[in-house]
Write a protein that holds these residues in place. Sequence first.
Motif: not given
Length: 470
Positions: A311-316, A337-343
């Motif tokens: 998530v972090a890699s693709y998000g950036a 799941q939303a909060q995990d993705m936000r983290d």
Amino acid sequence: MLIERIYDEDLAQASYLIGCQARGEAIVVDGRRDIAVYQELARQNGMRIVAVTETHIHADYLSGTRELAAATGSTIYVSGEGGPDWQYEFDGERLYDGSTITLGNITITAVHTPGHTPEHLSFLVTDGAFSDQPGYLLSGDFVFSGDLGRPDLLDEAAGGVDTRFEGAKQLFASLRDKFLTLPDYVQVHPGHGAGSACGKALGAIPSSTVGYERRYAWWGPYLAANDEQGFVAELLEGQPDAHAYFGRMKRENRQGPAVMGRRAPLAELDTADVAHDLAADKVTFIDTRSNSEVHRGTVARSLNIPAGKSVASYGAWVVNPETDNNPLVLLTRDQEQAQDMRDHLVRVGIDNVAGYLTSIDGLPATTPKLIRPEELEGFDAAMVLDVRNRTEHAAGHIPGSHQLSGGRLMWHLDELPAGGTIVTYCQSGVRNSVAASALRRAGYSVVELDGSYAAWTASRSARASVENAH
């Protein structure tokens, strides 16, 4: 003494909590910004986090050093090495070669190990209750299991010009003068594992020893023969693409990442409100489903950042908070799941998340265009774009395709044609879906190669078999 490794599968990044059980004090090394994991670990062991530090100015994630210090009142320690161009710009105690931090019976000694970056420190840890000699080395991005930190990131991500050669020579000297002077029994705990872009062949095992690396790592023979030139050539050969967002991480980590403080739980948003904001381009919709689900229908102008370990890699790759101020709306199955993705997103400085939805019903829909491999030859494409790494492209690619990795794509749009349709592919389709969604949002006409390179090679093999049969 307690040493706990906290590993982020997303960024293949390791941070550490070191604690003195007698004093109930702990230090966190190379922490990330979602800090609850460290606070909970300290609580479980009856400890207080009294110090935070990091091995160097990181490029692949946003440091949690200031976040932890603000939450715990702990003292910040950062490198003072590297010269005037590599000084941190926020307050903290400066560490130099030989500086120490003491927690009860534990002594942590800074060792200046430049090469990956000029200011890089490693940390020798001595458990005074057991021995007066160090037994552990937190090596950061200096020595990995089976590999070394790459010295070319300053060129690739921080605007340097040919700094890779000096960095490689510094790595050679750091190995010779610092690492290989340590006893073989010293345990090595690196800052990254397999999958990180901070090296080219990182091992998956979580730790090593000085003796094991001395004997079996690829660089051992070069050091034994004092062959600096051969070492430099081998180290720089075949390094993977550096993600473009690394430059932003370098700048923010040097300046001091913004402190988020306590964050309220994410709320489920009203669909009608999100539809209105999408029409006004006031929010950016993030479809977190798999590429196969997205291909059956998604939200118009949405970005595909699939839930999972990247998530972090693709998000950036596709969200640049320096140029896109829109709050993000996440499509997730629930609040957890939303909060995990936000983290995961805050680890790369993507902080502006408005909330989440659990369905795309009622939102403007679209279906991404796909092309089958057997249709590609007759398709009028302005460009066939390979979004894999350059090393993958070199190993085999669709003839005539242009390589531009997904992690660099949105920063190098000048390499793309101004008009016409672009056909995109990766290896299996996941990275392709992420990159294609960003291009569509930017206004490009994009068709994804269904099944990507794997399907293309399978199709070609099948055709060859038929032709040979005849």
